[in-house]
Design an enzyme around this catalytic site. Structure first.
Site, PDB file in Angstrom:
ATOM      1  N   GLU A  88       0.824  -1.218   0.000  1.00 43.51           N
ATOM      2  CA  GLU A  88       0.000   0.000   0.000  1.00 43.51           C
ATOM      3  C   GLU A  88       0.851   1.259   0.000  1.00 43.51           C
ATOM      4  O   GLU A  88       1.954   1.276   0.528  1.00 43.51           O
ATOM      5  CB  GLU A  88      -0.858   0.029   1.272  1.00 43.51           C
ATOM      6  N   LEU A 116       6.977   5.711  19.092  1.00 39.24           N
ATOM      7  CA  LEU A 116       7.271   5.514  20.510  1.00 39.24           C
ATOM      8  C   LEU A 116       6.131   4.751  21.196  1.00 39.24           C
ATOM      9  O   LEU A 116       6.332   3.679  21.733  1.00 39.24           O
ATOM     10  CB  LEU A 116       7.501   6.886  21.162  1.00 39.24           C
ATOM     11  N   CYS A 151       3.047   8.373   1.474  1.00 38.87           N
ATOM     12  CA  CYS A 151       3.514   7.424   2.479  1.00 38.87           C
ATOM     13  C   CYS A 151       3.770   6.105   1.765  1.00 38.87           C
ATOM     14  O   CYS A 151       2.860   5.555   1.145  1.00 38.87           O
ATOM     15  CB  CYS A 151       2.422   7.284   3.545  1.00 38.87           C
ATOM     16  N   SER A 169      10.380   6.560   9.282  1.00 42.13           N
ATOM     17  CA  SER A 169       9.765   6.198  10.558  1.00 42.13           C
ATOM     18  C   SER A 169      10.241   4.815  10.974  1.00 42.13           C
ATOM     19  O   SER A 169      10.260   3.886  10.168  1.00 42.13           O
ATOM     20  CB  SER A 169       8.246   6.203  10.412  1.00 42.13           C
ATOM     21  N   CYS A 218       5.266  -7.358   7.924  1.00 42.31           N
ATOM     22  CA  CYS A 218       6.276  -6.830   8.841  1.00 42.31           C
ATOM     23  C   CYS A 218       6.568  -7.875   9.904  1.00 42.31           C
ATOM     24  O   CYS A 218       5.675  -8.574  10.373  1.00 42.31           O
ATOM     25  CB  CYS A 218       5.781  -5.546   9.502  1.00 42.31           C
ATOM     26  N   CYS A 240      -1.043  -3.222  15.115  1.00 36.84           N
ATOM     27  CA  CYS A 240      -0.797  -2.851  13.714  1.00 36.84           C
ATOM     28  C   CYS A 240      -1.235  -3.943  12.752  1.00 36.84           C
ATOM     29  O   CYS A 240      -0.964  -5.132  12.972  1.00 36.84           O
ATOM     30  CB  CYS A 240       0.690  -2.559  13.546  1.00 36.84           C
ATOM     31  N   CYS A 257       4.025  -5.405  16.153  1.00 32.67           N
ATOM     32  CA  CYS A 257       3.422  -4.504  17.136  1.00 32.67           C
ATOM     33  C   CYS A 257       1.951  -4.909  17.263  1.00 32.67           C
ATOM     34  O   CYS A 257       1.287  -5.179  16.261  1.00 32.67           O
ATOM     35  CB  CYS A 257       3.559  -3.054  16.690  1.00 32.67           C
ATOM     36  N   CYS A 308      -2.033   1.858   7.731  1.00 29.75           N
ATOM     37  CA  CYS A 308      -1.488   1.156   6.586  1.00 29.75           C
ATOM     38  C   CYS A 308      -1.470  -0.333   6.871  1.00 29.75           C
ATOM     39  O   CYS A 308      -1.279  -0.754   8.001  1.00 29.75           O
ATOM     40  CB  CYS A 308      -0.087   1.651   6.290  1.00 29.75           C
TER      41      CYS A 308
END
Ligand code: SAH
Ligand code: SF4
Length: 382
Positions: A91, A248, A112, A224, A119, A126, A123, A366
Site C-alpha cells: 500500500e 514511541l 507514504c 519512521s 512486517c 498494527c 506490534c 497502513c
C-alpha cells in the site's frame, strides 16, 4: 532474475552503458525517461537507438506497479493498493498537505510508502504485521510507488479535462521541472519496518532524492522506525539529512513493551541513546509518534515520562488517535481523554499535535487494505 532498472543510480547506469560502449549522455537519457516522464516501458524511450533499447530490455526489467484499488476521494487522503510482479500486495497513501477546503487545488502532496510486504516486528496494534513478514521490497519497488502515484494522478487529471466523457484520455504528459513534481514530500511509514530493509531503503532514497531522479529534498523525506537502535546510528552516519520519526507509543519500558515486542531488544535507554546520536549528527529533526490507545498508553501517568524524553531530544510529539483494525480489539480513547493528554503534555512545555480531523481514518492504518484483500483472496473462489 533480471535486475530492476529503478534499483540503479545514475552512476551505476553510466558504468553499465559505458561498458557497452555507449556515449556518456545515454544514461542521463534513460534516467530522464524513468523519472521525468515516468516511462512504463522501453518502447516509450523514443530517442534511444532501437538496438540499445533491446539491450536494456535484455539486461534490466522495467516493471510498473499494478493498481488493484484506490480508496478515498480526490483532494483528500487516498490509499492505493498495488500488486507487485510476484503478486504480493503493498500500500501507499497520498496525503494532500493543503486539503482543498475552499475548492482551490492542493499543491503539496505527501506520499507514504511501504518498504516490506508484511512486517516481522509484530506490534500488537498494527495491521501490517498481523500475518508476519513476507519479503523486503527492492529499491525499485519503493521508488515505483512514487512514480505509479504520479502516473495515476496525471491520467486522472487528463480524464477530468477530456471534453467528451467516455472517450479514452490521451496519454498524459508529465511536467518536467522538479518543482512541479506532484509528490514532494515522502514519509516512509507504510507497511514494513524501513530500517530492517536498510540497503534497499537507502538506495531508493538516494534515487528519489537525486536531482536526476525524484528530486525530493532530503529534508522532505521522513523515515519512521519502531526503534531499531543500531540502524538509527547507521543512518546518522550517512551523508543525507533525512528526518527521523520514532514510533514511541509508550514512554516507559513497561508500557511500550506491552504493545511493541521490539522494545525487549532495544529498550528505551538504548533507543534514546541512538536518537541522541542521530540528533547530534543531524540537528533538530526527530519526531515522536504516539498512538493513543484506550486503557494502554493514554493514561496521564505517561505524560511526565513522555515529556522527559521529548525534552531530552528536543523532539516534537505527534499524538494520533488509534485507528481501528478489524481483527483487533484495541480502541481509541474518548476525545476528552485525547484532549486531556495533549493538554497535560503542553503543560509540561512539549510541542505536540493531536490529529483531530475527521475522514483521516485511513491515514495511518497502513496494512489494512492489503489484509482485507489477502483475506478475500484466501476465502473467495479461485
Ligand atoms: N515500521 C515503521 C513504519 C511503518 S508504521 C514504524 O513502526 O514506525 C507507520 C506508523 O503507523 C507507526 O507510527 C505505527 O505505529 C502507526 N500505526 C500502525 N497501526 C496503526 C493504527 N491502527 N492506528 C494508528 N497508527 C498506526
Ligand atoms: Fe511493523 Fe511498524 Fe506495524 Fe510495528 S508499527 S508491526 S514495526 S509496520
Amino acid at each position: 532474475m533480471i535486475p530492476d532498472v529503478k534499483s540503479f543510480t545514475l552512476e551505476e547506469l553510466q558504468a553499465q552503458l559505458a561498458a557497452w560502449g555507449q556515449p556518456s549522455f545515454r544514461a542521463a537519457q534513460v534516467a530522464e525517461w524513468l523519472y521525468l516522464h515516468r516511462a512504463a516501458n522501453w518502447d516509450a524511450m523514443s530517442n534511444l537507438p532501437k538496438a540499445l533499447r533491446e539491450r536494456l530490455r535484455e539486461n534490466f526489467s522495467l516493471t510498473a506497479l499494478e493498481l488493484v484499488t484506490v480508496q478515498g476521494a480526490v483532494d483528500t487522503t487516498q490509499k492505493f493498493l498495488w500488486r507487485l510482479a510476484d503478486h504480493a500486495l503493498v500500500e501507499s497513501v497520498l496525503i494532500p498537505a493543503n486539503p482543498a477546503l475552499y475548492g482551490e487545488a492542493s499543491d503539496r502532496h505527501t506520499l507514504c510508502v511501504s518498504t516490506q510486504v508484511g512486517c516481522a516486528y509484530g506490534c500488537k496494534f498494527c495491521a501490517s504485521g498481523l500475518d508476519g513478514w513476507k519479503r523486503n521490497l527492492t529499491a525499485g519497488e519503493i521508488v515505483d510507488q512514487v512514480l505509479a502515484v504520479e502516473r495515476w494522478h496525471a491520467s486522472a487529471k487528463a480524464k477530468l479535462t477530456t471534453p467528451s466523457a467516455g472517450v479514452e484520455a490521451p496519454a498524459a504528459t508529465l511536467g518536467p521541472a522538479s518543482d512541479t513534481r506532484f509528490v514532494n514530500n515522502l514519509v516512509i511509514m507504510g507497511m514494513g519496518e524501513p530500517l530492517a530493509n536498510y540497503e534497499a531503503l537507502l538506495k531508493a532514497l538516494k534515487i528519489l532524492n537525486a536531482p536526476w531522479g525524484g528530486a525530493i529534498g532530503a529534508r522532505r523525506i521522513t523515515v519512521s522506525t519502531s526503534g531499531l537502535a543500531p540502524q538509527i546510528r547507521r543512518l546518522a552516519d550517512e551523508p543525507w539529512q533525512f528526518r527521523l520519526a520514532i514510533s514511541l507509543h509508550g514512554a516507559t519500558d513497561a508500557t511500550r513493551e506491552k504493545i511493541m515486542p521490539v522494545n525487549r531488544k532495544y529498550p528505551l535507554k538504548e533507543l534514546m541513546a541512538a536518537c541522541e546520536y542521530y540528533q547530534a549528527k543531524k540537528g533538530r529533526m526527530i519526531t515522536f509518534e504516539y498512538i493513543l490507545i484506550a486503557g494502554v498508553n493514554a493514561g496521564l501517568d505517561q505524560v511526565k515520562p513522555l515529556a522527559e524524553l521529548a525534552h531530552r531530544l528536543n523532539a516534537k510529539v505527534n499524538l494520533i488517535p488509534y485507528n481501528r483494525v478489524e481483527e483487533l480489539t484495541w480502541e481509541r480513547p474518548s476525545e476528552a481523554e485525547q484532549e486531556a493528554f495533549l493538554g497535560a503534555l503542553e503543560q509540561e512545555g512539549v510541542i505536540a499535535t493531536l490529529r483531530r480531523e475527521k475522514g483521516h481514518e485511513i491515514d495511518a492504518a497502513c496494512g489494512q487494505l492489503r489484509l482485507k484483500k489477502e483475506r478475500e483472496l484466501a476465502s473467495g473462489p479461485a
